[in-house]
Scaffold this active site. Structure first.
Site, PDB file in Angstrom:
ATOM      1  N   GLU A 122      -8.217   0.538   2.070  1.00 21.71           N
ATOM      2  CA  GLU A 122      -8.085   1.928   1.946  1.00 21.71           C
ATOM      3  C   GLU A 122      -9.126   2.816   2.899  1.00 21.71           C
ATOM      4  O   GLU A 122      -8.906   3.736   3.362  1.00 21.71           O
ATOM      5  CB  GLU A 122      -8.353   2.286   0.521  1.00 21.71           C
ATOM      6  N   CYS A 176       0.667  -1.075   0.127  1.00 25.90           N
ATOM      7  CA  CYS A 176      -0.052  -0.048  -0.022  1.00 25.90           C
ATOM      8  C   CYS A 176       0.760   1.315  -0.105  1.00 25.90           C
ATOM      9  O   CYS A 176       1.936   1.249   0.523  1.00 25.90           O
ATOM     10  CB  CYS A 176      -0.954  -0.108   1.199  1.00 25.90           C
ATOM     11  N   HIS A 196     -10.659  11.307   0.166  1.00 24.68           N
ATOM     12  CA  HIS A 196     -10.806  10.772  -1.281  1.00 24.68           C
ATOM     13  C   HIS A 196     -10.062   9.499  -1.115  1.00 24.68           C
ATOM     14  O   HIS A 196      -8.928   9.318  -0.581  1.00 24.68           O
ATOM     15  CB  HIS A 196     -10.205  11.632  -2.119  1.00 24.68           C
TER      16      HIS A 196
END
Length: 538
Positions: A218, A91, A197
């Site tokens: 996420e 990630c 976002h």
């Protein structure tokens, strides 16, 4: 509420001889990028200046911190094992906020499992999200469904609730990133300062499975969670392989509940813990009711036998007859007969002690079939056929691609990347699929032929399916008067009945001079296959 968020990482896999991170300078950039050294170091272009600005103590402490996260011995030395972990797909969110170690900082031996940031937590319990752009690899309804599942996992474990909106300002906005990777890029990421976002990398080939995995991870970051040191955790920093039983780990649940509290809702929400607690309570209650009912039936049976006698049944009518038949049915159900094989008919099921009408699965010659059985004494038809059942002993399917062109006949065409390979029946290096079970299989190939300039002669590229050593299908494309680098597509699909151990592969059967099977990092060669029906004759 302003929130700081990263874009999903996408990793380019390389071999040991072309490793992206292989020395102290590259390791320093990596550590600065992921929160172990001063973040400003990653913007310094001079290697001499970069190494001058980092003390040996700070560098050693940063290495030890990363080793601890990866589950390695925190020696503070950049060894081969540490380089291997630095080159893993991961990630792009930093593993931690950078904190400069003091002179009295002791050697690091163990980190706490989950990591959260209270200042990044939401101050409200109900959040909205909006999916602004979609991936072309899945339908919009599939994306909506998988994103909703991802939010639901966090909702079930905490006091938070999530609602998708399509108008107005949402708390969490999900977009598709268009980060461009170079051939030498290890991962791509972008920082964005907004409400919150989430970005899904455009060049990652999504399936509903890996979209769920990525989205859950996420979303965890957007809720205030950092990376965990527990490998089974959703919030672990490296990429994970496919898991059919994907769920939040105890570490993930502890982290989200640390920030927001447990899920105490009674209107359908549940956490992992109280779900199992409720199931245990329901099972114990049902068991108690069954024991009480069995005791009543046994008592009634004993009394009826004393009143009616065992030999009087043929002469008893009406209610007494029905009660006795019912009691005998219960007795037969409790004492099943072993017929020595899987049942193949309602007759077999009846011999095994089944007395309740219903739908059953039975084994025919090669397939499982669904039938309705009417065991009632006055039933007109014992067995009614419904249809076949799609039963497989294990999942078998694959999708593989290549990374570069092939300009010669090398036997079976090898592949470089497996997007899915359930059952591991496809060998990437050899390009050969070996049938794990007998049955009917479907295979599909799509490729791109690259032609050189030609004035008049006919140029051709042909690819064929081979079953064991025999060619069983072919496809070709040819061009005349071609321009240099002219491209043409060729496809090949077929369905085969395979025995266990049969081998299928693709092979170039003819290739004109200068012609090649074209490919690069965008992947123009696609080979996929899966089992349609398994032969269950055993």
């Amino acid at each position: 509420m302003l929130r700081f968020f990263n874009v999903l990482s996408l990793v380019t896999l390389v071999n040991a001889d072309n490793r992206l991170i292989s020395n102290d300078l590259q390791a320093t950039m990596y550590l600065a990028n992921y929160g172990y050294l001063i973040p400003a170091l990653k913007n310094i272009s001079s290697s001499n200046a970069l190494l001058f600005l980092v003390s040996k103590e700070a560098y050693r402490h940063a290495i030890a911190e990363f080793q601890s996260l990866a589950g390695l011995e925190p020696t503070g030395i950049l060894n081969e094992k540490t380089l291997e972990w630095m080159n893993k797909p991961r990630c792009g969110v930093p593993d931690r906020d950078y904190h400069a170690p003091s002179a009295a900082t002791p050697p690091l031996t163990r980190r706490k499992r989950f990591s959260v940031e209270d200042r990044n937590r939401w101050t409200k319990k109900h959040l909205t999200y909006d999916i602004k752009t979609y991936t072309s690899q899945l339908s919009s309804s599939e994306v909506d469904h998988e994103i909703a599942r991802a939010f639901k996992l966090w909702e079930n474990a905490s006091v938070l609730t999530f609602t998708q909106v399509t108008t107005g300002q949402a708390d969490i906005v999900i977009r598709r990133s268009t980060v461009v990777l170079t051939a030498k890029a290890t991962w791509a990421f972008t920082f964005w300062l907004t409400r919150s976002h989430l970005f899904m990398e455009a060049r990652l080939i999504f399936t509903s499975t890996n979209l769920l995995h990525v989205a859950v991870h996420e979303i965890g970051h957007s809720l205030g969670l950092f990376h965990s040191t527990v490998p089974s955790s959703v919030m672990y920093f490296t990429d994970k392989s496919y898991d059919p039983h994907f769920k939040l780990s105890e570490d993930d649940i502890s982290a989200i509940q640390h920030l927001y509290g447990k899920n105490e809702r009674s209107n359908g929400g549940y956490s992992e813990g109280n779900y199992h607690d409720n199931s245990d309570k329901e099972f114990k209650e049902l068991k108690k009711q069954l024991e009480e009912t069995t005791s009543i039936v046994e008592d009634l049976k004993s009394k009826l036998n004393g009143i009616l006698g065992k030999d009087s049944i043929p002469f008893i009518r009406h209610r007494h007859f029905i009660v006795k038949i019912y009691l005998n049915s219960l007795e037969a159900t409790r004492k099943p007969v072993d017929i020595g094989r899987i049942p193949t008919s309602c007759e077999d099921l009846q011999r095994m002690g089944n007395t309740l009408n219903g739908v059953f699965l039975v084994k025919r010659s090669k397939k499982m079939e669904t039938i309705y059985c009417d065991f009632s004494p006055n039933g007109k038809k014992l067995e009614t056929w419904i249809g076949t059942a799609d039963v497989k002993s294990a999942p078998t399917y694959f999708y593989v691609t290549r990374n570069f062109s092939l300009s010669s006949d090398v036997g079976p065409i090898p592949f470089h990347l497996a997007l899915v390979n359930a059952g591991n029946a496809m060998d990437l290096k050899t390009g050969i699929f070996t049938a794990p079970k007998s049955g009917t299989y479907f295979f599909s190939f799509t490729g791109m032929a690259n032609f050189p300039q030609s004035s008049s002669s006919l140029l051709r590229l042909g690819v064929g399916f081979f079953l064991n050593v025999r060619q069983v299908g072919r496809s070709f494309v040819d061009e005349a008067n071609s321009v240099n680098f002219q491209k043409s597509q060729l496809t090949l699909q077929s369905t085969f009945g395979l025995n266990e151990g049969d081998r299928i592969w693709l092979q170039i059967i003819f290739m004109a001079s200068g012609v090649s099977l074209y490919d690069n990092e965008w992947h123009y060669t696609h080979f996929t296959g899966f089992i349609l029906d398994e032969d269950l004759s055993f």
